[in-house]
Design an enzyme around this catalytic site. Structure first.
Site, PDB file in Angstrom:
ATOM      1  N   ALA A  69       0.831  -1.199   0.000  1.00  0.00           N
ATOM      2  CA  ALA A  69       0.000   0.000   0.000  1.00  0.00           C
ATOM      3  C   ALA A  69       0.867   1.251   0.000  1.00  0.00           C
ATOM      4  O   ALA A  69       1.736   1.419   0.851  1.00  0.00           O
ATOM      5  CB  ALA A  69      -0.912  -0.005   1.217  1.00  0.00           C
ATOM      6  N   HIS A 188      -7.025   0.664  -3.172  1.00  0.00           N
ATOM      7  CA  HIS A 188      -7.231  -0.022  -1.884  1.00  0.00           C
ATOM      8  C   HIS A 188      -8.580   0.409  -1.316  1.00  0.00           C
ATOM      9  O   HIS A 188      -8.710   1.472  -0.712  1.00  0.00           O
ATOM     10  CB  HIS A 188      -6.104   0.333  -0.924  1.00  0.00           C
ATOM     11  CG  HIS A 188      -5.964  -0.617   0.235  1.00  0.00           C
ATOM     12  ND1 HIS A 188      -6.962  -1.476   0.627  1.00  0.00           N
ATOM     13  CD2 HIS A 188      -4.927  -0.841   1.103  1.00  0.00           C
ATOM     14  CE1 HIS A 188      -6.558  -2.186   1.678  1.00  0.00           C
ATOM     15  NE2 HIS A 188      -5.330  -1.812   1.970  1.00  0.00           N
ATOM     16  N   TYR A 193      -9.840   1.141   5.627  1.00  0.00           N
ATOM     17  CA  TYR A 193      -9.194   2.405   5.287  1.00  0.00           C
ATOM     18  C   TYR A 193     -10.205   3.337   4.616  1.00  0.00           C
ATOM     19  O   TYR A 193     -11.405   3.037   4.567  1.00  0.00           O
ATOM     20  CB  TYR A 193      -7.937   2.155   4.460  1.00  0.00           C
ATOM     21  CG  TYR A 193      -6.923   1.332   5.226  1.00  0.00           C
ATOM     22  CD1 TYR A 193      -6.490   1.740   6.491  1.00  0.00           C
ATOM     23  CD2 TYR A 193      -6.449   0.115   4.739  1.00  0.00           C
ATOM     24  CE1 TYR A 193      -5.581   0.983   7.228  1.00  0.00           C
ATOM     25  CE2 TYR A 193      -5.543  -0.651   5.471  1.00  0.00           C
ATOM     26  CZ  TYR A 193      -5.116  -0.213   6.720  1.00  0.00           C
ATOM     27  OH  TYR A 193      -4.246  -0.964   7.446  1.00  0.00           O
ATOM     28  N   ARG A 280     -14.153 -15.476   5.641  1.00  0.00           N
ATOM     29  CA  ARG A 280     -13.662 -16.233   6.802  1.00  0.00           C
ATOM     30  C   ARG A 280     -12.581 -15.501   7.591  1.00  0.00           C
ATOM     31  O   ARG A 280     -12.273 -15.867   8.719  1.00  0.00           O
ATOM     32  CB  ARG A 280     -13.108 -17.584   6.343  1.00  0.00           C
ATOM     33  CG  ARG A 280     -11.878 -17.462   5.455  1.00  0.00           C
ATOM     34  CD  ARG A 280     -11.487 -18.779   4.840  1.00  0.00           C
ATOM     35  NE  ARG A 280     -10.342 -18.665   3.946  1.00  0.00           N
ATOM     36  CZ  ARG A 280     -10.047 -19.526   3.002  1.00  0.00           C
ATOM     37  NH1 ARG A 280     -10.809 -20.579   2.825  1.00  0.00           N
ATOM     38  NH2 ARG A 280      -8.990 -19.356   2.240  1.00  0.00           N
ATOM     39  N   GLY A 310      -5.880 -16.399   3.742  1.00  0.00           N
ATOM     40  CA  GLY A 310      -5.558 -17.647   4.418  1.00  0.00           C
ATOM     41  C   GLY A 310      -5.463 -18.865   3.531  1.00  0.00           C
ATOM     42  O   GLY A 310      -5.574 -19.996   4.013  1.00  0.00           O
TER      43      GLY A 310
END
Length: 377
Positions: A69, A188, A193, A280, A310
């Site tokens: 970022a 983003h 944010y 999740r 993940g």
């Protein structure tokens, strides 16, 4: 006799993550994406030469990398030592890093970021309050990593007249990213944010044209998308969204409706890709079982669909094989395994990541010192 390359292609047929994908005008050789990861090693908000090695290590010919970022303006930063893309100095600092990725045949996008209320007076010009859609502070006592203590200040609510200026910051930052040599940008719009703050009804308490209804809450984010697409071309623009997440005290009462509205709206602009965080992922690092799914958004979006959150090798192969995503972004695994696509190809043992060095400021430790599978690489 079958040559080495032919053998490799035959092996990879059974590895969906290692099959090619056409992402707009970009021909990707595999579907393993480097996720955007804040590494806090860009001293004084300027990308550093040590990032040349970091990104180059994780580049493959035809591989897709999303840079960490990068702040779009003086008011954008929320953490120490994160890179910027709003000044000429920032552009020049990124050039050799982008060049190194291109030298190895990689495709490299710059993630454009504004932290909004997830910032602090210390990171703002003249110590001013951070800006947001609201004047409600983040109540969480830890940062997004879930462990670093935080005490967030009260933000300043943007006026309607100021919002076009922030849109313009994104536009100019996109132009700067192209000048630095990036192949495109990712907006983003996730993780609590600024853009996410406008999107989510548990944060956005405005009563003007930028608050209330879904259409109003999505107005600023979509204005950013349009401005950036108009500036550099929709075929070079992606966006990251996290409708189901509650990072930085940023949640929504109907995340599926929000996600669907956004992807259907994005279709009108014809942007290259949508990059979504799996429901999740309750924090950056922990997952839980849930009935929520990105599948409705996947089916509705007309461009390349990237998932993150993940994933391991098996899950990544499965999500590509059943057409629930085109690409899979890997964060921690790619951080700890600079040769991750190669390890996936061989189903090799993975290096374990060291969470304690994720956000340190060392230019080597926990950054470029993770070993390759074959030391002669």
């Amino acid at each position: 006799m079958i040559g080495g390359e032919d053998e490799k292609k035959m092996e990879d047929i059974d590895i969906p993550l290692l099959t090619p994908h056409k992402m707009g005008n970009f021909s990707l050789s595999h579907r393993v994406v480097l996720a955007p990861l804040s590494r806090l090693r860009s001293y004084n908000f300027v990308a550093q030469p040590h990032a040349i090695l970091y990104y180059s290590q994780r580049t493959t010919n035809g591989g897709f990398l999303i840079g960490e970022a990068s702040g779009i303006s003086e008011t954008a930063q929320g953490y120490p030592n994160t890179p910027g893309i709003w000044t000429k100095e920032h552009v020049e600092a990124w050039k050799p890093i982008v060049h190194a990725v291109h030298e190895k045949g990689g495709i490299f996008f710059c993630q454009l970021w504004h932290a909004g209320r997830a910032s602090d007076h210390a990171f703002q010009p003249n110590g001013q309050p951070p800006i947001s859609c609201t004047d409600k502070p983040i109540l969480a006592k830890t940062h997004i990593d879930g462990s670093t203590p935080a005490d967030f200040p009260t933000p300043r609510r943007l006026t309607i007249d100021e919002i076009p200026q922030v849109v313009d910051y994104f536009r100019k930052a996109a132009r700067n990213a192209m000048e630095a040599g990036f192949d495109g940008v990712e907006i983003h719009g996730a993780n609590g944010y600024l853009i996410d703050q406008f999107l989510k009804d548990q944060v956005n308490d405005r009563t003007d044209e930028y608050g209330g209804s879904l259409e109003n809450r999505c107005r600023f984010p979509l204005q950013v998308v349009k401005a950036v697409a108009d500036e550099i071309g929709a075929d070079r623009v992606g966006i990251r969204l996290s409708p189901f997440a509650n990072y930085n005290d940023c949640s929504d009462s109907n995340p599926e409706a929000l996600g669907l509205y956004m992807v259907e709206s994005l279709n009108k602009y014809g942007i290259l890709y949508c990059h979504m965080i799996e429901p999740r992922m309750i924090t950056q690092f922990e997952s839980q079982k849930t009935k929520d799914s990105l599948l409705p958004m996947r089916k509705a979006f007309k461009g390349t669909f990237i998932v993150a959150g993940g994933y391991n090798r098996e899950e990544g192969n499965e999500v590509v094989a059943n057409d629930s995503a085109d690409l899979v972004a890997f964060g921690r695994l790619f951080l700890a395994n600079p040769d991750l696509p190669r390890r996936f190809q061989l189903n090799a043992v993975l290096n374990k990541y060291d969470r304690s060095t994720f956000y340190t400021h060392d230019s080597v430790v926990g950054y470029t010192d993770y070993p390759f599978l074959e030391t002669n690489n």
